[in-house]
Each structure stands twice: as C-alpha cells, then as structure tokens.
Design an enzyme around this catalytic site. Structure first.
Site, PDB file in Angstrom:
ATOM      1  CB  THR A 325      -0.955   0.008   1.210  1.00 23.64           C
ATOM      2  OG1 THR A 325      -1.763   1.184   1.170  1.00 23.64           O
ATOM      3  CG2 THR A 325      -0.196  -0.034   2.532  1.00 23.64           C
ATOM      4  CG  HIS A 377       5.046 -11.503  16.938  1.00 26.72           C
ATOM      5  ND1 HIS A 377       6.007 -12.402  16.498  1.00 26.72           N
ATOM      6  CD2 HIS A 377       5.655 -10.758  17.898  1.00 26.72           C
ATOM      7  CE1 HIS A 377       7.125 -12.205  17.155  1.00 26.72           C
ATOM      8  NE2 HIS A 377       6.945 -11.208  18.020  1.00 26.72           N
TER       9      HIS A 377
END
Length: 406
Positions: A325, A377
C-alpha cells in the site's frame, strides 16, 4: 417469450447485494448484451445485461432493495421491442415525450432516477446543478456522486444560494449533523479491519530506503522504456519485484493462517491497494515472479482504470499472498498499515522526502522514504520481519540485486 432477470451468482464470501441502478425501465427497449441493471455487493458492482433484444417487462426489485444470489429481480420479454411500441404509436407518443422534457427544462426540474434522488437528498445536492448523462438527460446516481466528489471544500454552503436551494440559517453555537448509511463496500472494509485488529497479533517494524538509485535509473531509462513498452516506469514495479524476491527468501511472510493451519504458498500473488471514491480495493497481481517491470506497470494502470470506473471483478481481488500500500501519494510520511486477512504481512510505502544523511562521514541530502512492514506475530518472528524489510531496502538501494537475485 418472457424470461426472468436474475441477480448474478455471488461468490461464497458475498451473501447478498443491493440493486444500485436500473438503466432500463419497464417497456423500454434494449439490445442484446446492453447493460440493464447494476448490483452493488460488499466488494464490487456487478453488471446484469440483456439476454437478447427485447424490452423490460417488469421490475421486481427496485433500486435500493436487497437481493440474494440468483434471486429474480425483474422480467424480460425477448423480441418484444416492435410489439410494445409500433411505429404509429411512436409517432403519436413522440410529442408527448418532448413536451415534458421542454417543460422540465423550462421549469428547471431535473429528471432523476430513484437512487440518484436519494443520494442527492442525503448530501443536500440541488439536482438542477448536476449534469445528467443518462437517457434524455436523466441524472443518474453516478452523476450525483461525481458532482459530490468534484465539489470543492465548503462548496455546499457557498453554492446553495446560487443553485436555488433554500438557505439554511444556523444560529451561533448550533452544531448540525448529517447521518448517511455506510455503503456495502465501506461496511465490508470496516468489518475486515476490525477483524484484523482483533484476531491477529499485529506488530510493525520500520526502516528507510534511499530512493536515489531508482530515481536515477528512472531518469536515465524513462524515454527508452516508454518508447519500448508504451508506458511510464514508476516506483511500484520496483517495489513489487523487490517484495517478490524477498518473499522467496522468507516463506513465512508469504504465508497465511487458516484456523490452526499455516498455509505456505509456493507462488507470489501481490495485492496493490488502490483508493477509489467508494473505498479502498486491493486488486491482485498474479504470479508477480513471472512479470517484468513493464507488465507490472501496465497491469497496475489497468486495475486503476477499472477501479475508477467501478469495473473491477471479484476475480481481480480474490486471493493474494502479500499486499503493498502506498500512502505516500497522499503525503503520508510514516504510518502503520493494517493487515489484509488472511495474509500475514503488508508493506507500506510513504512519501519521498529529502533529508540530511551521513554518507561516508559527510552530510548529504538524499531522497529518503520510510518503509513499514506490519506482520502477524503468530506466524512471523521479529527476526524474520526485520530481515525481510532489510532485504527489500537493499534491493531498492541497489536495483541490480533484483536482477541478479543476490
């Protein structure tokens, strides 16, 4: 012969849609494959075309109505154009059609579709100030939306008296509000963003890249590139190729989570976020590893045009193993991009800004860009995320690495 007009079959991820605009009305003739109605879903606007030459016999679902996949929205009569309006009746009806149009022009009353009138009322837009592009000058929903998008800031209040709208006097201290329902696309985006925040263990790591080498390369080869490929060489193609190579080295960044399973993809399908008037969409560059810089630039331009015109298909946006993006085109200096589930990482580009940098013990002005990598994560360790972003930085600062895969 009368046949049913049905809503298209929606993909599994789309439960229902909304009838946006009927381009043809009952009794109105249409040609085979001519657009007759638009249906807006969470992701795209789907078009329904006429199955043959004929007329719209009946509208079952009006504009604004909710429809399910394959549901009947109207009835169509094939080959009925000549029967519904014979030549003689057309001659008799012609003056009747012209008279209202002249009266409308004289009185200043625009002809609006129901969806267009609803949108105009919600945004306090004077229909007479909108140029109609529909049949006989009819103002469509798209005309009203374009008028709203192109209106300068503060234009509503300033333009109201000139357009003949009633002037609203707001006493000092009053705080007016306007309630507008979310579009299906905006509601879908909101739902996905909240889900991404709640379901992923999202972290963001940052770095910066010296864009000088790529800017110099573009300056040196731009004319030759345009002459050869018919398109300009931009920055996104370099980022896409750098990300593709980095994804090969760090498979976890190119993976996704499906329940308790980790799905590793042996290919690179990179989504490129595109901003539209209706919201953010993410079309996908399939098999980016097999694409050259020119192929990437052409595909991005193609997707951008389709997104602007509302012509992106669901197949253009499904899938994707990684997303890029670019907030820099709006002036963003640094940000934390949000994940695009079920992907496990997203790369954020930002504004190129000249800054003083230490180069070989001396201070030099360099065109720098901050990079941000948000990652899940649960799937990606901090070490992998940092190394992945460093790999992209090194390839961008030395573009030969992309070609040599070093």
């Amino acid at each position: 012969m009368s046949t049913e007009i049905k809503a298209p079959v929606f993909p599994e991820s789309v439960a229902e849609g909304t009838v946006a605009t009927w381009h043809k009305q009952p009794g109105e003739a249409c040609s085979r494959d001519e657009l007759i109605v638009d249906i807006e879903t969470d992701k795209v606007v789907l078009e329904v075309v006429a199955p043959a030459d004929g007329v719209i016999e009946e509208v079952v679902k009006g504009e604004g109505d909710t429809v399910e996949s394959g549901e009947v929205i109207g009835k169509f009569k094939a080959g009925a154009a000549g029967e519904s309006k014979p030549a003689e009746s057309k001659k008799e009806e012609a003056p009747k059609e012209e008279a209202p149009k002249e009266e409308a022009a004289a009185s200043g009353d625009a002809i609006l579709s129901p969806a267009a009138r609803k949108l105009a009322d919600e945004n306090n837009v004077d229909p007479n100030s909108v140029k109609g592009t529909g049949k006989d000058g009819r103002v469509t929903k798209e005309d009203v939306q374009s008028h709203i998008d192109n209106k300068p800031a503060g234009g509503a209040a300033a333009a109201a008296p000139a357009a003949g709208m009633p002037e609203v006097n707001v006493a000092q201290g009053e705080r007016p509000e306007k309630r507008v329902p979310m579009t299906r696309l905006r509601a879908s985006i909101a739902k996905r963003l909240v889900n991404a925040q709640q379901s992923a263990a999202m972290l963001t790591t940052f770095n910066e890249v010296n864009m000088g080498p790529i800017m110099e390369m573009r300056k040196q080869y731009q004319d030759s590139f345009v002459k050869r490929h018919g398109i300009k060489l931009g920055f996104m193609s370099f980022f896409t190729k750098a990300a593709t190579e980095a994804l090969k080295r760090f498979p976890a960044v190119n993976a996704s989570i499906d329940g308790n399973d980790m799905v590793y993809h042996g290919y690179q399908d990179i989504g490129v976020a595109v901003s539209t008037d209706r919201g953010l969409v993410v079309p996908v560059l399939r098999d980016s590893d097999a694409m050259g810089l020119a192929d990437i630039e052409k595909k991005i331009v193609e997707y951008g045009t389709k997104a602007k015109d509302g012509k992106l298909g669901i197949e253009d946006m499904t899938g994707g193993t990684f997303t890029i993006t670019n907030g820099g085109i709006f002036g963003s200096l640094i940000s934390t991009p949000i994940l695009n589930p079920p992907q496990t990482a997203i790369l954020g580009m930002h504004k190129i800004q000249e800054r003083p940098m230490a180069v070989n013990g001396k201070v030099e002005i360099q065109p720098m860009m901050y990079l941000a990598l948000s990652y899940d994560h649960r799937m990606i360790d901090g070490k992998e995320a940092v190394q992945f972003l460093v790999a992209i930085k090194e390839m961008l600062e030395d573009p030969a690495r992309i070609l040599l895969d070093v």
